[in-house]
Design a protein around this motif. Structure first.
Motif, short mmCIF file in Angstrom:
data_model
loop_
_atom_site.label_atom_id
_atom_site.label_comp_id
_atom_site.label_asym_id
_atom_site.label_seq_id
_atom_site.Cartn_x
_atom_site.Cartn_y
_atom_site.Cartn_z
N GLY A 106 -26.32 -34.87 -27.03
CA GLY A 106 -26.44 -34.59 -28.45
C GLY A 106 -27.07 -33.23 -28.67
O GLY A 106 -27.23 -32.44 -27.74
N ASN A 107 -27.45 -32.95 -29.91
CA ASN A 107 -28.02 -31.67 -30.28
C ASN A 107 -29.54 -31.74 -30.20
O ASN A 107 -30.20 -32.31 -31.07
N TYR A 108 -30.12 -31.15 -29.14
CA TYR A 108 -31.58 -31.21 -28.98
C TYR A 108 -32.08 -29.93 -28.32
O TYR A 108 -31.34 -29.24 -27.61
N SER A 109 -33.37 -29.63 -28.55
CA SER A 109 -33.99 -28.44 -27.96
C SER A 109 -35.15 -28.79 -27.05
O SER A 109 -35.61 -27.94 -26.28
N LEU A 110 -35.67 -30.02 -27.15
CA LEU A 110 -36.79 -30.45 -26.31
C LEU A 110 -36.57 -31.91 -25.92
O LEU A 110 -36.23 -32.75 -26.77
N PHE A 111 -36.79 -32.21 -24.65
CA PHE A 111 -36.65 -33.57 -24.14
C PHE A 111 -37.74 -33.77 -23.09
O PHE A 111 -37.68 -33.20 -22.01
N GLU A 112 -38.76 -34.53 -23.45
CA GLU A 112 -39.86 -34.76 -22.52
C GLU A 112 -40.25 -36.24 -22.54
O GLU A 112 -39.87 -36.98 -23.45
N TYR A 113 -41.01 -36.63 -21.53
CA TYR A 113 -41.38 -38.04 -21.45
C TYR A 113 -42.76 -38.20 -20.82
O TYR A 113 -43.29 -37.29 -20.17
N LYS A 114 -43.34 -39.35 -21.06
CA LYS A 114 -44.59 -39.78 -20.45
C LYS A 114 -44.28 -41.07 -19.71
O LYS A 114 -44.01 -42.11 -20.33
N PRO A 115 -44.27 -41.07 -18.37
CA PRO A 115 -43.75 -42.23 -17.64
C PRO A 115 -44.59 -43.49 -17.74
O PRO A 115 -44.06 -44.60 -17.60
N ASN A 116 -45.90 -43.36 -17.94
CA ASN A 116 -46.77 -44.53 -18.05
C ASN A 116 -46.71 -45.43 -16.81
O ASN A 116 -46.65 -46.66 -16.90
N TRP A 117 -46.73 -44.81 -15.62
CA TRP A 117 -46.77 -45.60 -14.39
C TRP A 117 -47.96 -46.55 -14.41
O TRP A 117 -49.06 -46.17 -14.81
N ARG A 118 -47.77 -47.78 -13.94
CA ARG A 118 -48.83 -48.78 -14.02
C ARG A 118 -48.72 -49.78 -12.89
O ARG A 118 -47.67 -49.93 -12.27
N ARG A 119 -49.82 -50.47 -12.65
CA ARG A 119 -49.87 -51.59 -11.71
C ARG A 119 -50.84 -52.63 -12.26
O ARG A 119 -51.73 -52.31 -13.07
N LEU A 120 -50.69 -53.87 -11.85
CA LEU A 120 -51.61 -54.90 -12.29
C LEU A 120 -52.99 -54.66 -11.68
O LEU A 120 -53.12 -54.19 -10.55
N ILE A 121 -54.01 -54.98 -12.46
CA ILE A 121 -55.37 -54.89 -11.94
C ILE A 121 -55.58 -56.01 -10.93
O ILE A 121 -55.29 -57.17 -11.20
N ASP A 168 -33.80 -36.62 -37.52
CA ASP A 168 -34.10 -35.46 -38.37
C ASP A 168 -35.25 -34.65 -37.77
O ASP A 168 -36.40 -34.90 -38.03
N ASP A 169 -34.89 -33.73 -36.90
CA ASP A 169 -35.80 -32.75 -36.29
C ASP A 169 -36.57 -33.26 -35.08
O ASP A 169 -36.71 -32.56 -34.10
N GLU A 170 -37.14 -34.48 -35.15
CA GLU A 170 -38.02 -34.92 -34.08
C GLU A 170 -38.08 -36.44 -34.06
O GLU A 170 -37.98 -37.10 -35.10
N ILE A 171 -38.27 -36.99 -32.84
CA ILE A 171 -38.40 -38.44 -32.74
C ILE A 171 -39.17 -38.80 -31.47
O ILE A 171 -39.09 -38.11 -30.45
N PHE A 172 -39.98 -39.86 -31.58
CA PHE A 172 -40.70 -40.42 -30.45
C PHE A 172 -40.21 -41.85 -30.21
O PHE A 172 -40.04 -42.62 -31.16
N ILE A 173 -39.98 -42.19 -28.95
CA ILE A 173 -39.61 -43.55 -28.55
C ILE A 173 -40.74 -44.07 -27.67
O ILE A 173 -40.91 -43.61 -26.53
N ASP A 174 -41.53 -44.99 -28.17
CA ASP A 174 -42.70 -45.49 -27.45
C ASP A 174 -42.39 -46.87 -26.89
O ASP A 174 -42.38 -47.86 -27.61
N GLY A 175 -42.16 -46.95 -25.59
CA GLY A 175 -41.79 -48.21 -24.97
C GLY A 175 -42.92 -49.22 -24.92
O GLY A 175 -42.67 -50.42 -24.95
N GLU A 176 -44.16 -48.75 -24.84
CA GLU A 176 -45.28 -49.69 -24.78
C GLU A 176 -45.54 -50.32 -26.14
O GLU A 176 -45.78 -51.53 -26.24
N LYS A 177 -45.53 -49.52 -27.17
CA LYS A 177 -45.74 -50.06 -28.52
C LYS A 177 -44.45 -50.64 -29.10
O LYS A 177 -44.48 -51.30 -30.14
N GLU A 178 -43.32 -50.36 -28.43
CA GLU A 178 -42.00 -50.76 -28.93
C GLU A 178 -41.82 -50.30 -30.39
O GLU A 178 -41.55 -51.07 -31.30
#
Length: 242
Positions: free
Chosen positions: A227-242, A181-191
């Motif tokens: 599907g029906n969308y007007s915006l599709f963006e992402y934040k890749p969250n590239w990471r490496r072990l310390i 419904d209008d907008e959605i976020f999929i957060d892979g880190e927080k699941e």
């Protein structure tokens, strides 16, 4: 010798006359392993818990008190107000160049005055076991092909404006969202899947393979949305072990 600056919440430590002292040593993480002693058996039985431990990163400080702070106590309180948080946040240390830490303040600033204007001190952060790339911190448009630039999988976040049934495809795996419904976020880190904020739960909309969230692998990744969308963006969250 003075080192570099600390940036948290888009503010710099130099605004408070604070610098990180040399030498700055990055604390490395360790895998979490459970050792079990068995009677009659020499050598512990080791179990890999398939996770890496958080680290406590202490920063030693050199401080030149700005004129607007009459006392060291007032400066200490201002630093505490600036740095405390109830969640992980980006901890940017300029000498890390392309990377930043994610952490929260675990030891409030300690200031030891040397005279009326100069002090030394320390502050500590409890940090996740990863360095994150600064070029993966912000949302941007999703290309059809994404190159994973680190050696471990990244857990991206996606932001979509649209409605109805949407199907996100990452590396051939289909992640279906029913009834957006209008907008959605999929957060892979927080699941977690939500609408405008974390309290607006949209997890029941998801049909994900094995209930797993999409990941970006080292090397080539393919991403598409139908599907029906007007915006599709992402934040890749590239990471490496310390």
């Amino acid at each position: 010798m003075l080192a570099n600056k600390l940036i948290v919440k888009n503010k710099s430590s130099t605004d408070y006359g604070v610098f990180i002292q040399y030498p700055f040593t990055l604390v490395n993480t360790l895998p979490e392993i459970t050792a079990v002693q068995i009677p009659g058996h020499s050598g512990d039985l080791l179990t890999n818990n398939t996770r890496f431990q958080n680290v406590t990163q202490t920063l030693n400080l050199y401080i030149e008190k700005p004129q607007e702070y009459e006392t060291w106590s007032s400066l200490s309180m201002a630093l505490n107000d600036w740095l405390y948080s109830f969640d992980y946040q980006p901890i940017i240390i300029s000498s890390l160049n392309d990377y930043y830490l994610e952490g929260y303040m675990s030891q409030a600033p300690v200031i030891t005055p040397q005279d009326d204007m100069i002090a030394t001190g320390s502050v500590a952060f409890n940090c996740k076991p990863y360095l994150k790339r600064i070029d993966g911190i912000d949302f941007r448009n999703v290309p059809s092909t994404v190159m994973g630039i680190e050696t471990i999988n990244a857990k991206p976040a996606f932001h979509i404006k649209g409605s109805g049934v949407l199907t996100l495809t990452v590396n051939g795996q289909k992640y279906v969202l029913n009834g957006v419904d209008d907008e959605i976020f999929i957060d892979g880190e927080k699941e977690w899947i939500y609408k405008h904020d974390l309290n607006q739960n949209r997890m029941p909309l998801a049909q994900f393979p094995n209930n797993d969230f999409p990941e970006l692998v080292p090397g080539k990744n393919t991403i598409s949305l139908s599907g029906n969308y007007s915006l599709f963006e992402y934040k890749p969250n590239w990471r490496r072990l310390i």
